[in-house]
Design a protein around this motif. Structure first.
Motif, PDB file in Angstrom:
ATOM      1  N   LEU A 154      38.678  40.807  29.439  1.00 39.27           N
ATOM      2  CA  LEU A 154      39.182  41.307  30.720  1.00 39.27           C
ATOM      3  C   LEU A 154      39.576  42.777  30.624  1.00 39.27           C
ATOM      4  O   LEU A 154      39.360  43.553  31.568  1.00 39.27           O
ATOM      5  CB  LEU A 154      40.367  40.470  31.188  1.00 39.27           C
ATOM      6  CG  LEU A 154      40.048  39.036  31.633  1.00 39.27           C
ATOM      7  CD1 LEU A 154      41.323  38.286  31.986  1.00 39.27           C
ATOM      8  CD2 LEU A 154      39.088  39.027  32.821  1.00 39.27           C
ATOM      9  N   GLU A 155      40.133  43.167  29.491  1.00 38.87           N
ATOM     10  CA  GLU A 155      40.517  44.566  29.305  1.00 38.87           C
ATOM     11  C   GLU A 155      39.301  45.481  29.335  1.00 38.87           C
ATOM     12  O   GLU A 155      39.294  46.530  29.984  1.00 38.87           O
ATOM     13  CB  GLU A 155      41.245  44.723  27.968  1.00 38.87           C
ATOM     14  CG  GLU A 155      41.940  46.058  27.769  1.00 38.87           C
ATOM     15  CD  GLU A 155      43.221  46.176  28.566  1.00 38.87           C
ATOM     16  OE1 GLU A 155      43.219  47.015  29.496  1.00 38.87           O
ATOM     17  OE2 GLU A 155      44.184  45.451  28.279  1.00 38.87           O
ATOM     18  N   ASN A 156      38.245  45.073  28.652  1.00 36.52           N
ATOM     19  CA  ASN A 156      37.040  45.899  28.570  1.00 36.52           C
ATOM     20  C   ASN A 156      36.269  45.955  29.883  1.00 36.52           C
ATOM     21  O   ASN A 156      35.508  46.904  30.114  1.00 36.52           O
ATOM     22  CB  ASN A 156      36.116  45.361  27.473  1.00 36.52           C
ATOM     23  CG  ASN A 156      36.688  45.550  26.081  1.00 36.52           C
ATOM     24  OD1 ASN A 156      37.532  46.421  25.861  1.00 36.52           O
ATOM     25  ND2 ASN A 156      36.260  44.725  25.142  1.00 36.52           N
ATOM     26  N   ASN A 157      36.468  44.951  30.738  1.00 32.87           N
ATOM     27  CA  ASN A 157      35.670  44.864  31.965  1.00 32.87           C
ATOM     28  C   ASN A 157      36.498  44.924  33.247  1.00 32.87           C
ATOM     29  O   ASN A 157      35.978  44.642  34.323  1.00 32.87           O
ATOM     30  CB  ASN A 157      34.875  43.543  31.956  1.00 32.87           C
ATOM     31  CG  ASN A 157      33.799  43.504  30.896  1.00 32.87           C
ATOM     32  OD1 ASN A 157      32.768  44.154  31.002  1.00 32.87           O
ATOM     33  ND2 ASN A 157      34.043  42.730  29.841  1.00 32.87           N
ATOM     34  N   LYS A 158      37.754  45.333  33.152  1.00 37.37           N
ATOM     35  CA  LYS A 158      38.647  45.232  34.317  1.00 37.37           C
ATOM     36  C   LYS A 158      38.176  46.066  35.503  1.00 37.37           C
ATOM     37  O   LYS A 158      38.446  45.709  36.652  1.00 37.37           O
ATOM     38  CB  LYS A 158      40.072  45.597  33.927  1.00 37.37           C
ATOM     39  CG  LYS A 158      40.251  46.991  33.364  1.00 37.37           C
ATOM     40  CD  LYS A 158      41.679  47.184  32.880  1.00 37.37           C
ATOM     41  CE  LYS A 158      41.866  48.551  32.219  1.00 37.37           C
ATOM     42  NZ  LYS A 158      43.235  48.712  31.681  1.00 37.37           N
ATOM     43  N   GLU A 159      37.454  47.154  35.254  1.00 34.28           N
ATOM     44  CA  GLU A 159      36.966  47.972  36.362  1.00 34.28           C
ATOM     45  C   GLU A 159      35.724  47.371  37.027  1.00 34.28           C
ATOM     46  O   GLU A 159      35.230  47.922  38.007  1.00 34.28           O
ATOM     47  CB  GLU A 159      36.662  49.386  35.878  1.00 34.28           C
ATOM     48  CG  GLU A 159      37.878  50.151  35.381  1.00 34.28           C
ATOM     49  CD  GLU A 159      38.990  50.194  36.418  1.00 34.28           C
ATOM     50  OE1 GLU A 159      38.688  50.410  37.609  1.00 34.28           O
ATOM     51  OE2 GLU A 159      40.170  49.995  36.046  1.00 34.28           O
ATOM     52  N   ARG A 160      35.243  46.270  36.489  1.00 31.27           N
ATOM     53  CA  ARG A 160      34.057  45.602  37.048  1.00 31.27           C
ATOM     54  C   ARG A 160      34.407  44.249  37.655  1.00 31.27           C
ATOM     55  O   ARG A 160      33.529  43.424  37.874  1.00 31.27           O
ATOM     56  CB  ARG A 160      33.003  45.410  35.958  1.00 31.27           C
ATOM     57  CG  ARG A 160      32.660  46.681  35.188  1.00 31.27           C
ATOM     58  CD  ARG A 160      31.614  46.412  34.111  1.00 31.27           C
ATOM     59  NE  ARG A 160      31.383  47.591  33.298  1.00 31.27           N
ATOM     60  CZ  ARG A 160      31.594  47.670  31.977  1.00 31.27           C
ATOM     61  NH1 ARG A 160      32.042  46.605  31.325  1.00 31.27           N
ATOM     62  NH2 ARG A 160      31.365  48.790  31.324  1.00 31.27           N
ATOM     63  N   THR A 161      35.699  44.033  37.924  1.00 30.82           N
ATOM     64  CA  THR A 161      36.142  42.701  38.361  1.00 30.82           C
ATOM     65  C   THR A 161      36.871  42.714  39.703  1.00 30.82           C
ATOM     66  O   THR A 161      37.668  41.818  39.979  1.00 30.82           O
ATOM     67  CB  THR A 161      37.055  42.066  37.290  1.00 30.82           C
ATOM     68  OG1 THR A 161      38.169  42.938  37.050  1.00 30.82           O
ATOM     69  CG2 THR A 161      36.317  41.825  35.992  1.00 30.82           C
ATOM     70  N   HIS A 162      36.580  43.678  40.556  1.00 33.37           N
ATOM     71  CA  HIS A 162      37.240  43.744  41.867  1.00 33.37           C
ATOM     72  C   HIS A 162      36.485  42.850  42.865  1.00 33.37           C
ATOM     73  O   HIS A 162      35.925  43.323  43.862  1.00 33.37           O
ATOM     74  CB  HIS A 162      37.303  45.187  42.351  1.00 33.37           C
ATOM     75  CG  HIS A 162      38.000  46.112  41.407  1.00 33.37           C
ATOM     76  ND1 HIS A 162      39.352  46.004  41.129  1.00 33.37           N
ATOM     77  CD2 HIS A 162      37.538  47.153  40.649  1.00 33.37           C
ATOM     78  CE1 HIS A 162      39.697  46.945  40.256  1.00 33.37           C
ATOM     79  NE2 HIS A 162      38.613  47.650  39.947  1.00 33.37           N
ATOM     80  N   TYR A 163      36.505  41.558  42.590  1.00 30.59           N
ATOM     81  CA  TYR A 163      35.641  40.619  43.320  1.00 30.59           C
ATOM     82  C   TYR A 163      35.992  40.501  44.803  1.00 30.59           C
ATOM     83  O   TYR A 163      35.099  40.320  45.634  1.00 30.59           O
ATOM     84  CB  TYR A 163      35.673  39.248  42.644  1.00 30.59           C
ATOM     85  CG  TYR A 163      35.161  39.277  41.230  1.00 30.59           C
ATOM     86  CD1 TYR A 163      33.824  39.601  40.967  1.00 30.59           C
ATOM     87  CD2 TYR A 163      35.991  39.001  40.155  1.00 30.59           C
ATOM     88  CE1 TYR A 163      33.346  39.636  39.661  1.00 30.59           C
ATOM     89  CE2 TYR A 163      35.521  39.030  38.843  1.00 30.59           C
ATOM     90  CZ  TYR A 163      34.205  39.358  38.611  1.00 30.59           C
ATOM     91  OH  TYR A 163      33.728  39.406  37.321  1.00 30.59           O
TER      92      TYR A 163
END
Length: 283
Positions: free
Chosen positions: A207-216
């Protein structure tokens, strides 16, 4: 049987090889028209994923599959272009094919939003970040990490299931959902008096590495896809179903010919256009 005459396996293999050689030779030369779409294209998603293919004397190696999917403002997928490349060391050939397809589409649709959609593999984002305006982590891969860590967060099965359903809902529907979940996971880690479970460390890192890709929540309001199912289906339909049946083993060139032809067949309108090119060029 064909017209009551027996057809040898060798003849079929030879014809397939010849057609595959034509497809490979003309892959970057011949272009294909898109089908007539039902409504205006507002965004195009670019997906990539890998599957395994049994290669003669080498075991299972990664075959890459790619998709370019056309969406309208309501989030309806109207068309998909399928590509695939046989296993190679590095992904240059696959990247070149994707770049060729993407370049041609951007000439036709220069003003739409281009979305990169994939799982968390680093090489996916190395490619997609420089070629798309929006990057989205596949929602269902993210929930797999949450399912794994749920057994750390709640020992009781009923409570574990309730926790999992709640965080998956928040991740999908709440603004900053991933940030809130990440905070909860880190707080749980900090309260532990024992060694941090591996599942908890993995979920936090993912989640830390991908948090900017998770604004669902934001993505869904704009009609963007949040799941990479169409690309995973490409891995199955374009590659896996044809190349991984029981007892099959392939050489790289033959696998490449088959994947090229499968991409043409699975992409609406291309198979007929391919044969039109052959007729036009007298091949």
């Amino acid at each position: 049987m064909h017209h009551s005459r027996k057809t040898s396996r060798k003849l079929i293999q030879s014809l397939g090889s010849l057609v595959g050689e034509v497809a490979r030779e003309k892959e970057f030369e011949w272009s294909y028209a898109l089908p007539e779409l039902d409504s205006v294209v507002t965004h195009i998603s670019v997906g990539r994923d890998g599957t395994t293919t049994p290669i003669l004397n080498e075991g299972y190696r990664e075959t890459m599959c790619g998709t370019l999917s056309f969406y309208n403002s309501k989030g309806n997928r109207m068309h998909t272009i399928y590509t695939a490349c046989a296993p190679e060391y590095g992904k240059k050939s696959f990247d070149d094919v994707m770049d060729m397809e993407l370049s041609r589409i951007k000439q036709q649709y220069p003003k739409v939003t281009y979305i990169g959609l994939a799982d968390g593999a680093k090489n996916n984002w190395t490619y997609l970040e420089s070629r798309t305006e929006v990057q989205i982590l596949d929602f269902f891969h993210a929930t797999e990490y949450l399912a794994e860590v749920s057994m750390v967060m709640q020992k009781d099965e009923v409570k574990r299931q309730e926790w999992l359903e709640g965080v998956c809902h928040d991740l999908k529907n709440k603004n900053n959902g991933a940030k809130l979940i990440l905070r909860e996971l880190k707080e749980h880690r900090n309260r532990l008096s024992t060694t941090v479970p591996e599942a908890l460390s993995r979920a936090i890192a993912y989640l830390e590495n991908n948090k900017e890709r998770t604004h669902y929540a934001k993505y869904q309001k704009k009609g963007y896809p949040i799941g990479s199912g169409v690309t995973e289906a490409a891995c199955k339909v374009v590659a896996k179903q044809r190349l991984s049946n029981s007892g099959m083993r392939w050489t790289i060139p033959v696998a490449q010919h088959i994947l090229l032809l499968r991409g043409l067949i699975c992409t609406q309108g291309r198979w007929q256009q391919f044969w039109n090119h052959i007729d036009k060029n007298g091949i």
